[in-house]
Design a protein around this motif. Structure first.
Motif, PDB file in Angstrom:
ATOM      1  N   PHE A 104       0.829  -0.938   0.035  1.00 53.65           N
ATOM      2  CA  PHE A 104      -0.083   0.063   0.068  1.00 53.65           C
ATOM      3  C   PHE A 104       1.011   1.425  -0.041  1.00 53.65           C
ATOM      4  CE2 PHE A 104      -2.760   3.273   1.067  1.00 53.65           C
ATOM      5  CZ  PHE A 104      -4.071   2.794   0.578  1.00 53.65           C
ATOM      6  N   ASN A 105       0.752   2.156  -0.907  1.00 51.98           N
ATOM      7  CA  ASN A 105       1.345   3.408  -1.300  1.00 51.98           C
ATOM      8  C   ASN A 105       0.591   4.439  -0.599  1.00 51.98           C
ATOM      9  OD1 ASN A 105       3.324   1.747  -2.932  1.00 51.98           O
ATOM     10  ND2 ASN A 105       1.720   1.728  -4.530  1.00 51.98           N
ATOM     11  N   PHE A 106       1.391   5.378   0.036  1.00 55.77           N
ATOM     12  CA  PHE A 106       0.933   6.770   0.674  1.00 55.77           C
ATOM     13  C   PHE A 106       1.673   7.586   0.045  1.00 55.77           C
ATOM     14  CE2 PHE A 106       0.675   3.403   4.062  1.00 55.77           C
ATOM     15  CZ  PHE A 106      -0.774   3.743   4.536  1.00 55.77           C
ATOM     16  N   GLN A 107       0.868   8.616  -0.559  1.00 54.37           N
ATOM     17  CA  GLN A 107       1.537   9.636  -1.297  1.00 54.37           C
ATOM     18  C   GLN A 107       1.213  11.116  -0.163  1.00 54.37           C
ATOM     19  OE1 GLN A 107       3.449  10.231  -4.273  1.00 54.37           O
ATOM     20  NE2 GLN A 107       4.031  12.131  -2.814  1.00 54.37           N
ATOM     21  N   VAL A 108       2.575  11.288   0.400  1.00 54.43           N
ATOM     22  CA  VAL A 108       2.172  12.130   1.452  1.00 54.43           C
ATOM     23  C   VAL A 108       2.459  13.553   0.997  1.00 54.43           C
ATOM     24  CG1 VAL A 108       3.276  13.162   3.694  1.00 54.43           C
ATOM     25  CG2 VAL A 108       3.022  10.718   3.431  1.00 54.43           C
ATOM     26  N   ASN A 152       2.009   0.674   9.218  1.00 49.74           N
ATOM     27  CA  ASN A 152       3.344   1.119   9.502  1.00 49.74           C
ATOM     28  C   ASN A 152       3.486   2.414  10.205  1.00 49.74           C
ATOM     29  OD1 ASN A 152       6.217   0.562   9.515  1.00 49.74           O
ATOM     30  ND2 ASN A 152       6.260  -0.347   7.465  1.00 49.74           N
ATOM     31  N   SER A 153       4.846   2.616  10.400  1.00 52.85           N
ATOM     32  CA  SER A 153       5.096   3.819  11.098  1.00 52.85           C
ATOM     33  C   SER A 153       6.275   4.525   9.997  1.00 52.85           C
ATOM     34  CB  SER A 153       5.660   3.879  12.573  1.00 52.85           C
ATOM     35  OG  SER A 153       4.624   3.203  13.522  1.00 52.85           O
ATOM     36  N   PHE A 154       6.170   5.750   9.975  1.00 54.67           N
ATOM     37  CA  PHE A 154       7.124   6.333   9.035  1.00 54.67           C
ATOM     38  C   PHE A 154       7.743   7.593   9.587  1.00 54.67           C
ATOM     39  CE2 PHE A 154       3.684   4.342   6.811  1.00 54.67           C
ATOM     40  CZ  PHE A 154       4.449   3.596   6.037  1.00 54.67           C
ATOM     41  N   ASN A 155       9.121   7.741   9.414  1.00 58.48           N
ATOM     42  CA  ASN A 155       9.774   9.058   9.822  1.00 58.48           C
ATOM     43  C   ASN A 155       9.702  10.177   8.961  1.00 58.48           C
ATOM     44  OD1 ASN A 155      11.813  11.060  10.560  1.00 58.48           O
ATOM     45  ND2 ASN A 155      12.788   9.435  11.935  1.00 58.48           N
ATOM     46  N   PHE A 156       9.051  11.240   9.209  1.00 57.40           N
ATOM     47  CA  PHE A 156       9.029  12.313   8.335  1.00 57.40           C
ATOM     48  C   PHE A 156       9.903  13.573   8.802  1.00 57.40           C
ATOM     49  CE2 PHE A 156       4.809  10.492   8.239  1.00 57.40           C
ATOM     50  CZ  PHE A 156       4.680   9.908   7.002  1.00 57.40           C
ATOM     51  N   THR A 162       6.616  13.195   0.728  1.00 56.59           N
ATOM     52  CA  THR A 162       7.179  12.000  -0.131  1.00 56.59           C
ATOM     53  C   THR A 162       6.423  10.935  -0.298  1.00 56.59           C
ATOM     54  OG1 THR A 162       9.120  10.567   0.528  1.00 56.59           O
ATOM     55  CG2 THR A 162       7.643  11.505   2.375  1.00 56.59           C
ATOM     56  N   LEU A 163       6.654   9.941  -0.913  1.00 52.74           N
ATOM     57  CA  LEU A 163       6.036   8.539  -1.195  1.00 52.74           C
ATOM     58  C   LEU A 163       6.357   7.684   0.106  1.00 52.74           C
ATOM     59  CD1 LEU A 163       3.696   7.073  -2.916  1.00 52.74           C
ATOM     60  CD2 LEU A 163       5.705   6.529  -4.384  1.00 52.74           C
ATOM     61  N   VAL A 164       5.551   6.998   0.612  1.00 55.87           N
ATOM     62  CA  VAL A 164       5.995   5.863   1.408  1.00 55.87           C
ATOM     63  C   VAL A 164       5.168   4.721   1.481  1.00 55.87           C
ATOM     64  CG1 VAL A 164       6.989   7.458   3.236  1.00 55.87           C
ATOM     65  CG2 VAL A 164       4.553   6.717   3.481  1.00 55.87           C
ATOM     66  N   SER A 165       5.585   3.447   1.536  1.00 56.32           N
ATOM     67  CA  SER A 165       4.976   2.159   1.318  1.00 56.32           C
ATOM     68  C   SER A 165       5.292   1.434   2.187  1.00 56.32           C
ATOM     69  CB  SER A 165       5.481   1.459  -0.033  1.00 56.32           C
ATOM     70  OG  SER A 165       5.139   2.441  -1.127  1.00 56.32           O
ATOM     71  N   THR A 166       4.186   0.456   2.524  1.00 56.17           N
ATOM     72  CA  THR A 166       4.091  -0.731   3.541  1.00 56.17           C
ATOM     73  C   THR A 166       3.608  -2.031   3.012  1.00 56.17           C
ATOM     74  OG1 THR A 166       3.485  -1.186   5.737  1.00 56.17           O
ATOM     75  CG2 THR A 166       1.969  -0.098   4.648  1.00 56.17           C
ATOM     76  N   LYS A 167       3.974  -3.086   3.468  1.00 56.53           N
ATOM     77  CA  LYS A 167       3.622  -4.456   3.004  1.00 56.53           C
ATOM     78  C   LYS A 167       2.035  -4.672   3.436  1.00 56.53           C
ATOM     79  CE  LYS A 167       4.711  -9.186   3.272  1.00 56.53           C
ATOM     80  NZ  LYS A 167       5.313 -10.360   3.890  1.00 56.53           N
TER      81      LYS A 167
END
Length: 444
Positions: A104-108, A152-156, A162-167
């Motif tokens: 799953f992709n998140f476009q932040v 998931n957790s992401f460091n911003f 930015t684009l972040v993804s998780t399984k």
């Protein structure tokens, strides 16, 4: 701001309008001539707060998830809801296809809050009820499975766009891939919506951060698979592009100065401080009646420069910036944004632009093509915009003077900025004012 005079002379006057009659304030450039006066005055403008009515969050192009706690605005939480879209012409995996992964992709787009050295969490849930073809407002929400399909957790701390993804979790990934192989649910969008009604994206308000996610091709599911002998996997996208979506917003103001704000469309006095909160619908209403008193006190003047200023703001920081721009919309006792005969919202127009136009019948009406943007300057923590042309039109052309609602937005951009984040600001009422430089021609 100094006034530049002929011959390179600069004069800066700092006399407040409350100290003297504005028509008697000034400095003669040539005492022997005594024909021209240069004047400066500050006019304090009082402000109240309004909760806007009918805060429609449908199809604004962004989700706002997570939330934060503020001493002035209370606790805020956002959840994004969306259908998913497929390309019915894209090839589906055959029975012999081998699944590689599902992500799953998140476009932040942006993130606001505190302590971004700590990762912020995002979760994706399946809806248990469908999104209807109707308008959704900030108080609307749908039921969803509390167990996520991806998280998931992401460091911003380095980047907040930015684009972040998780399984995606294995159980859902296997289920989805088998359905793709069957193909029945992927033959058209309506069959697909019977399989997956939509998603909800959540954050964790306890982490003191709100994340704005772009709706579109880059936010959604990517299924990677291959066949025996392939060196490059095939990807099948399931995205939020062109999908109906909306944002739920919960704002608990209990125990704060803004807890008195309970009804939409009503102006509230919140004490010595006022503020604005995006995503919630809280805006400033500016009482401009002191402008009338000032204009009635002067004659035979030329306005050199007039600016509207708010600030310095409180608690603004690099990780928690206020809205970049605000539109100075006209309002009245209804506390709603006033509109023209053609439905266009009325506002102060940019300096140097016409403040009035004509309707199809030749009647003079307010102009709407070039709204002035009240811009935020991070170094000074001040909003500022020149409005010389507007005040001149009120003074000379009988443009009706109205109160203002300050609406955070950048006209011409996709969606409504005010509904795409939880950006906020707080300011002391004493720091809202007009700064006016003008010249007066005196009779011989």
């Amino acid at each position: 701001m100094p006034a530049k005079l002929a011959g390179g002379l600069f004069i800066s006057l700092t006399i407040a309008s409350s100290c003297s009659d504005p028509s008697n304030i000034g400095l003669d450039l040539d005492p022997n001539n005594n024909q021209i006066g240069v004047f400066f005055t500050e006019i304090p403008l009082s402000a109240s707060m309004v909760l806007l009515d009918s805060f429609n969050t449908t199809n604004q192009g962004s989700f706002v998830v997570g939330g934060e706690t503020s001493a002035f605005f209370g606790k805020t939480e956002g959840i994004g809801f969306s259908r998913l879209a497929i390309n019915v012409t894209a090839p589906l995996p055959r029975q012999e296809a081998i699944l590689d992964s599902v992500k799953f992709n998140f476009q932040v787009e942006s993130a606001t809050g505190t302590n971004f050295s700590t990762p912020k969490s995002l979760k994706v849930h399946l809806l248990t009820e469908g999104i209807q073809d109707t308008s959704y407002y900030s108080f609307d929400r749908l039921e969803f499975d509390p167990v996520s399909i991806a998280e998931n957790s992401f460091n911003f701390s380095a980047r907040k766009d930015t684009l972040v993804s998780t399984k995606v979790k294995d159980e859902f990934a296997a289920f989805l891939f088998q359905e793709m192989k069957k193909g029945d649910a992927f033959k058209d969008i309506f069959s697909f919506r019977r399989l997956i009604q939509g998603i909800a994206i959540t954050g964790n308000p306890e982490q003191e951060a709100s994340i704005s996610l772009r709706v579109g091709n880059t936010t959604g599911i990517s299924v990677f698979y291959h066949y025996q002998g392939d060196t490059v996997p095939t990807v099948y996208p399931i995205s939020t592009a062109q999908s109906r979506h909306f944002n739920y917003v919960k704002n608990d103001r209990q125990g704060t100065p803004t807890e008195i704000i309970t009804q939409s469309g009503k102006a509230y006095d919140t004490g010595e401080k006022v503020g604005s909160k995006s995503g919630v619908g809280l805006v400033l209403k500016i009482d401009t009646s002191p402008i009338d008193a000032f204009l009635d006190s002067i004659t035979n003047v030329t306005f050199n420069d007039i600016s509207f200023e708010i600030g310095p703001l409180e608690s603004a920081s690099a990780d928690n910036l206020p809205p970049t721009f605000m539109v100075m919309n006209f309002t009245n006792e209804t506390n709603r944004v006033l509109t023209r005969f053609d439905g266009e919202p009325l506002s102060i127009q940019a300096d140097g632009q016409a403040q009035q136009g004509v309707d199809p019948n030749g009647n003079i009406v307010p102009a709407v093509l070039a709204p002035a943007l009240l811009a935020y300057f991070s170094e000074s923590k001040v909003y500022n915009q020149r409005i010389t042309s507007y005040i001149n039109s009120v003074y000379r052309s009988n443009l009706q003077r109205n109160d203002w609602i300050l609406y955070p937005n950048s006209p011409g951009t996709a969606g409504d900025d005010f509904k795409k984040s939880f950006k906020e600001f707080v300011v002391n009422k004493n720091n809202i004012k007009l700064k006016i430089y003008y010249s007066k021609i005196r009779a011989l």
